[in-house]
Design a protein around this motif. Structure first.
Motif, PDB file in Angstrom:
ATOM      1  N   GLY A 127      -2.587   1.228  -0.337  1.00 18.45           N
ATOM      2  CA  GLY A 127      -2.604   2.385  -1.218  1.00 18.45           C
ATOM      3  C   GLY A 127      -2.235   3.612  -0.406  1.00 18.45           C
ATOM      4  O   GLY A 127      -2.447   3.652   0.809  1.00 18.45           O
ATOM      5  N   ALA A 128      -1.672   4.617  -1.038  1.00 13.26           N
ATOM      6  CA  ALA A 128      -1.322   5.861  -0.345  1.00 13.26           C
ATOM      7  C   ALA A 128      -1.323   6.992  -1.363  1.00 13.26           C
ATOM      8  O   ALA A 128      -0.774   6.847  -2.461  1.00 13.26           O
ATOM      9  CB  ALA A 128       0.036   5.754   0.326  1.00 13.26           C
ATOM     10  N   HIS A 129      -1.951   8.107  -1.004  1.00 12.22           N
ATOM     11  CA  HIS A 129      -2.043   9.247  -1.900  1.00 12.22           C
ATOM     12  C   HIS A 129      -1.911  10.543  -1.114  1.00 12.22           C
ATOM     13  O   HIS A 129      -2.282  10.604   0.060  1.00 12.22           O
ATOM     14  CB  HIS A 129      -3.396   9.280  -2.622  1.00 12.22           C
ATOM     15  N   VAL A 130      -1.431  11.581  -1.776  1.00  9.34           N
ATOM     16  CA  VAL A 130      -1.476  12.925  -1.204  1.00  9.34           C
ATOM     17  C   VAL A 130      -2.904  13.441  -1.350  1.00  9.34           C
ATOM     18  O   VAL A 130      -3.498  13.354  -2.432  1.00  9.34           O
ATOM     19  CB  VAL A 130      -0.494  13.868  -1.923  1.00  9.34           C
ATOM     20  N   ASP A 166       1.807   3.914  -3.293  1.00 10.52           N
ATOM     21  CA  ASP A 166       1.422   2.558  -2.905  1.00 10.52           C
ATOM     22  C   ASP A 166       2.648   1.723  -2.527  1.00 10.52           C
ATOM     23  O   ASP A 166       3.744   1.900  -3.086  1.00 10.52           O
ATOM     24  CB  ASP A 166       0.686   1.872  -4.051  1.00 10.52           C
ATOM     25  N   PHE A 167       2.462   0.794  -1.602  1.00 10.72           N
ATOM     26  CA  PHE A 167       3.565  -0.063  -1.145  1.00 10.72           C
ATOM     27  C   PHE A 167       2.998  -1.337  -0.532  1.00 10.72           C
ATOM     28  O   PHE A 167       1.805  -1.409  -0.196  1.00 10.72           O
ATOM     29  CB  PHE A 167       4.421   0.666  -0.101  1.00 10.72           C
ATOM     30  N   THR A 168       3.859  -2.332  -0.385  1.00  9.98           N
ATOM     31  CA  THR A 168       3.520  -3.568   0.324  1.00  9.98           C
ATOM     32  C   THR A 168       4.416  -3.672   1.545  1.00  9.98           C
ATOM     33  O   THR A 168       5.651  -3.595   1.424  1.00  9.98           O
ATOM     34  CB  THR A 168       3.725  -4.801  -0.574  1.00  9.98           C
ATOM     35  N   ALA A 169       3.829  -3.828   2.717  1.00 13.25           N
ATOM     36  CA  ALA A 169       4.610  -3.946   3.947  1.00 13.25           C
ATOM     37  C   ALA A 169       5.388  -5.256   3.932  1.00 13.25           C
ATOM     38  O   ALA A 169       4.856  -6.309   3.553  1.00 13.25           O
ATOM     39  CB  ALA A 169       3.698  -3.883   5.164  1.00 13.25           C
ATOM     40  N   ASP A 170       6.644  -5.195   4.326  1.00 11.11           N
ATOM     41  CA  ASP A 170       7.475  -6.408   4.342  1.00 11.11           C
ATOM     42  C   ASP A 170       7.179  -7.248   5.581  1.00 11.11           C
ATOM     43  O   ASP A 170       6.215  -6.987   6.321  1.00 11.11           O
ATOM     44  CB  ASP A 170       8.959  -6.042   4.221  1.00 11.11           C
ATOM     45  N   SER A 171       8.010  -8.246   5.813  1.00 11.75           N
ATOM     46  CA  SER A 171       7.771  -9.173   6.925  1.00 11.75           C
ATOM     47  C   SER A 171       7.858  -8.503   8.284  1.00 11.75           C
ATOM     48  O   SER A 171       7.394  -9.047   9.291  1.00 11.75           O
ATOM     49  CB  SER A 171       8.773 -10.329   6.865  1.00 11.75           C
ATOM     50  N   VAL A 194      -2.908   9.978   2.913  1.00 11.19           N
ATOM     51  CA  VAL A 194      -3.876   9.005   3.419  1.00 11.19           C
ATOM     52  C   VAL A 194      -3.444   7.605   3.001  1.00 11.19           C
ATOM     53  O   VAL A 194      -3.101   7.366   1.838  1.00 11.19           O
ATOM     54  CB  VAL A 194      -5.289   9.313   2.880  1.00 11.19           C
ATOM     55  N   LEU A 195      -3.462   6.672   3.960  1.00  9.45           N
ATOM     56  CA  LEU A 195      -3.208   5.265   3.678  1.00  9.45           C
ATOM     57  C   LEU A 195      -4.546   4.575   3.432  1.00  9.45           C
ATOM     58  O   LEU A 195      -5.496   4.748   4.196  1.00  9.45           O
ATOM     59  CB  LEU A 195      -2.494   4.597   4.846  1.00  9.45           C
ATOM     60  N   HIS A 196      -4.600   3.771   2.364  1.00 14.27           N
ATOM     61  CA  HIS A 196      -5.820   3.069   1.984  1.00 14.27           C
ATOM     62  C   HIS A 196      -5.634   1.558   2.123  1.00 14.27           C
ATOM     63  O   HIS A 196      -4.511   1.046   2.151  1.00 14.27           O
ATOM     64  CB  HIS A 196      -6.185   3.408   0.538  1.00 14.27           C
ATOM     65  N   SER A 197      -6.763   0.841   2.146  1.00 13.85           N
ATOM     66  CA  SER A 197      -6.737  -0.604   2.386  1.00 13.85           C
ATOM     67  C   SER A 197      -6.260  -1.404   1.186  1.00 13.85           C
ATOM     68  O   SER A 197      -5.965  -2.592   1.318  1.00 13.85           O
ATOM     69  CB  SER A 197      -8.137  -1.084   2.792  1.00 13.85           C
ATOM     70  N   ALA A 198      -6.182  -0.771   0.017  1.00 15.32           N
ATOM     71  CA  ALA A 198      -5.750  -1.467  -1.191  1.00 15.32           C
ATOM     72  C   ALA A 198      -5.043  -0.476  -2.105  1.00 15.32           C
ATOM     73  O   ALA A 198      -5.333   0.716  -2.080  1.00 15.32           O
ATOM     74  CB  ALA A 198      -6.946  -2.081  -1.911  1.00 15.32           C
ATOM     75  N   GLY A 203     -10.231   1.898  -2.236  1.00 14.61           N
ATOM     76  CA  GLY A 203      -9.829   1.286  -0.974  1.00 14.61           C
ATOM     77  C   GLY A 203     -10.229   2.161   0.193  1.00 14.61           C
ATOM     78  O   GLY A 203     -10.180   3.396   0.105  1.00 14.61           O
ATOM     79  N   ALA A 204     -10.631   1.541   1.287  1.00 17.98           N
ATOM     80  CA  ALA A 204     -11.060   2.280   2.472  1.00 17.98           C
ATOM     81  C   ALA A 204      -9.905   3.101   3.046  1.00 17.98           C
ATOM     82  O   ALA A 204      -8.736   2.728   2.921  1.00 17.98           O
ATOM     83  CB  ALA A 204     -11.577   1.304   3.532  1.00 17.98           C
ATOM     84  N   ARG A 205     -10.238   4.223   3.675  1.00 19.30           N
ATOM     85  CA  ARG A 205      -9.226   5.066   4.317  1.00 19.30           C
ATOM     86  C   ARG A 205      -8.871   4.479   5.678  1.00 19.30           C
ATOM     87  O   ARG A 205      -9.696   4.432   6.581  1.00 19.30           O
ATOM     88  CB  ARG A 205      -9.735   6.498   4.458  1.00 19.30           C
ATOM     89  N   LEU A 206      -7.637   4.038   5.799  1.00 21.61           N
ATOM     90  CA  LEU A 206      -7.170   3.396   7.029  1.00 21.61           C
ATOM     91  C   LEU A 206      -6.565   4.385   8.018  1.00 21.61           C
ATOM     92  O   LEU A 206      -6.696   4.211   9.238  1.00 21.61           O
ATOM     93  CB  LEU A 206      -6.110   2.337   6.706  1.00 21.61           C
ATOM     94  N   ALA A 207      -5.857   5.374   7.507  1.00 17.33           N
ATOM     95  CA  ALA A 207      -5.105   6.294   8.361  1.00 17.33           C
ATOM     96  C   ALA A 207      -4.777   7.546   7.572  1.00 17.33           C
ATOM     97  O   ALA A 207      -4.841   7.555   6.337  1.00 17.33           O
ATOM     98  CB  ALA A 207      -3.813   5.626   8.858  1.00 17.33           C
TER      99      ALA A 207
END
Length: 217
Positions: A127-130, A166-171, A194-198, A203-207
């Motif tokens: 997850g990602a939000h401003v 929100d996005f999904t990291a590729d390979s 902020v990047l979130h875990s889901a 979702g938890a704040r990852l970064a």
């Protein structure tokens, strides 16, 4: 990848930071690349215009709109050389992973925010939000989500009233996202991503990455 800020304010170019690259020197070089942005990506007050400083009360928008792009390498809180991008979970957002955020706002019109990342955990859904405030050592320092219509109603926590990326990291651990709205940010009320875990609203704040978001009159 280069680290720095490029922004256009009323026809003039805003640049801070300097080019940095993570190479054979490992974490030291990564930290130096991050540090190149540390004083320039914490908010609009850190940007320079033609050798001067954009003061908070002077604004960072204008009648011709606002355009900005900034990037950095993630580093843990308390790193010897600090970064504007802070990781709180090095498993999902490793030190040295990269983030770029761009904004384009038209006069009294639409705002588009774009996100690019590399070096994250392959296949993970983020997850990602401003958010409203700059990053800090505490994940909570960034405050809540920026909302076009400020509200305490949970129903207003949605991608129409907020900026969701929100996005999904590729390979390869890379990802991109873009959000477009027919409104601009209010002056001084958007300051980080902020990047979130889901994905979604929880979702938890990852970064966290402090970003000089601007506004258009």
């Amino acid at each position: 990848m280069a680290s720095g800020i490029a922004a256009v304010r009323t026809g003039r170019t805003v640049r801070t930071g300097r080019t940095g690259r993570a190479g054979a020197a490992g974490l030291v070089a990564i930290a130096l690349a991050s540090a190149a942005l540390a004083t320039g990506a914490g908010g609009a007050h850190g940007a320079t215009v033609d050798g001067g400083t954009v003061e908070p009360d002077g604004g960072t928008g204008g009648k011709h709109g606002y355009s900005m792009r900034t990037d950095a390498r993630f580093a843990p809180p308390g790193a010897f050389v600090p970064s504007a991008a802070v990781t709180y979970d090095t498993r999902l957002v490793p030190a040295g992973s990269w983030i770029e955020v761009g904004q384009r706002s038209a006069e009294r019109g639409a705002t588009t925010v774009k996100l690019r990342v590399t070096g994250l955990k392959a296949g993970h859904e983020y997850g990602a939000h401003v958010h409203r405030k700059p990053c800090g050592a505490d994940p909570a320092a960034a405050g809540g989500h920026y909302q076009h219509r400020p509200s305490t109603d949970p129903a207003d926590v949605n991608p129409d009233n907020e900026v969701w990326l929100d996005f999904t990291a590729d390979s390869r651990g890379a990802g991109t996202a873009s959000a477009r709205h027919n409104w601009n940010f209010r002056f001084g009320e958007a300051a980080s991503v902020v990047l979130h875990s889901a994905p979604g609203s929880s979702g938890a704040r990852l970064a966290c990455f402090s970003v000089p978001f601007g506004w258009a009159a």
